[in-house]
Write an enzyme that holds these catalytic residues in place. Sequence first.
Site, PDB file in Angstrom:
ATOM      1  N   ASN A  63       0.800  -1.225   0.000  1.00 30.68           N
ATOM      2  CA  ASN A  63       0.000   0.000   0.000  1.00 30.68           C
ATOM      3  C   ASN A  63       0.833   1.275   0.000  1.00 30.68           C
ATOM      4  OD1 ASN A  63      -1.560  -2.224   1.609  1.00 30.68           O
ATOM      5  ND2 ASN A  63      -3.140  -0.855   0.817  1.00 30.68           N
ATOM      6  N   VAL A  70       0.149   6.656  -1.139  1.00 25.99           N
ATOM      7  CA  VAL A  70      -0.500   5.813  -0.130  1.00 25.99           C
ATOM      8  C   VAL A  70      -1.783   5.267  -0.742  1.00 25.99           C
ATOM      9  CG1 VAL A  70      -1.495   5.721   2.178  1.00 25.99           C
ATOM     10  CG2 VAL A  70       0.477   7.207   1.731  1.00 25.99           C
ATOM     11  N   CYS A  71      -1.806   3.986  -0.942  1.00 27.54           N
ATOM     12  CA  CYS A  71      -2.947   3.337  -1.602  1.00 27.54           C
ATOM     13  C   CYS A  71      -3.911   2.840  -0.529  1.00 27.54           C
ATOM     14  CB  CYS A  71      -2.438   2.181  -2.455  1.00 27.54           C
ATOM     15  SG  CYS A  71      -3.633   1.545  -3.618  1.00 27.54           S
ATOM     16  N   LEU A  72      -5.051   3.557  -0.369  1.00 28.80           N
ATOM     17  CA  LEU A  72      -5.985   3.255   0.714  1.00 28.80           C
ATOM     18  C   LEU A  72      -7.391   3.662   0.298  1.00 28.80           C
ATOM     19  CD1 LEU A  72      -5.790   2.215   3.723  1.00 28.80           C
ATOM     20  CD2 LEU A  72      -5.812   4.625   4.389  1.00 28.80           C
ATOM     21  N   THR A  77      -7.854   6.382  -2.953  1.00 30.88           N
ATOM     22  CA  THR A  77      -6.751   6.055  -3.862  1.00 30.88           C
ATOM     23  C   THR A  77      -6.761   4.574  -4.227  1.00 30.88           C
ATOM     24  OG1 THR A  77      -5.320   5.824  -1.910  1.00 30.88           O
ATOM     25  CG2 THR A  77      -5.244   7.922  -3.100  1.00 30.88           C
TER      26      THR A  77
END
Length: 320
Positions: A63, A70-72, A77
Amino acid sequence: MPDTIFVRVYEGRLDLLRAVIGGAAGTPYHDGLFFFDVHYPSNYPDTPPLVHYHAHNLRLNPNLYNCGKVCLSLLNTWSGRKDEMWTPNKSNMLQVLLSIQALVLNTKPYFNEPGWASSAGTVHGEKSSQKYNDSTFILSCRTILYTLKNPPKHFEDYVLGHFRLRAHPFLLACKAYIEGAQVGCVVEGVQDVDEGQTSSSSHFKSEVGTMAGNLVPIFIQKGAKNCEQFVCLGDAFRLAKANYTNIFKKDFYEPVQDQVAAAVSQALPFGHSHAQYQPFHYSAAQFMKADSGASKKLKPSGFTSNIHPTFFKGCLNFVK
């Protein structure tokens, strides 16, 4: 705010925030510090904040990209269920920070990758997860090293205080990993036996030793206590692997006479034939009783070469 999350805001720019999240015990991120910069857009809180991770070009989580993304789902995102996405008038920054700590920097980050999540609980999946944890811990160590050398602005004292407190338990964990414990199973020097039964690879242990060897001097320089005992931690693994891997095998040690003869043979001057010299006729017991002053007595008859007495002293110390 939990004690493991610390935030600073700018009085002149209320749209900016910097947060640091401490790696939780039991995870490959334990004792580390992970920094995030936050920007509140003009339409916040109708839209989520923009979050950038201080990655140092390291990808230590599915993530957290090495570019800082920030992959969340909560930040919109990453796709997710409606209740996982940002909800105006309900979602807030505290939720974001807690989600990063609990859901991203977790015990088994390998399964954060959607394509690998289905393998959780399988033999292959758990083995891959452990291997991923090994690599992640090394990247976490590199992050610690960089943070100590280049603490983010206005967090210099926080970084210093954190590692003064956490250096010793962190190094205890490193020692346990070198000895075969599984990453994440050591908390405050106490190892979870069930979790630590599976040893990691020799390559990982060597990498841990290397990272610990780089970190110990900096910890000591920064004022961390009780770290001196770990100064040689990096060399300890390589030395043990080189010298003690086959220590219990019958043929590990050569007979004393063979060791001495080989040493003398290597020390013979150029231009002399080995046939000119007679072999030793001393037993191992006689040789062990000899002292550094007995070098002349240990010379074989006909031995005309002048070898320095310290050479024989070294042979005696080696055998002893």
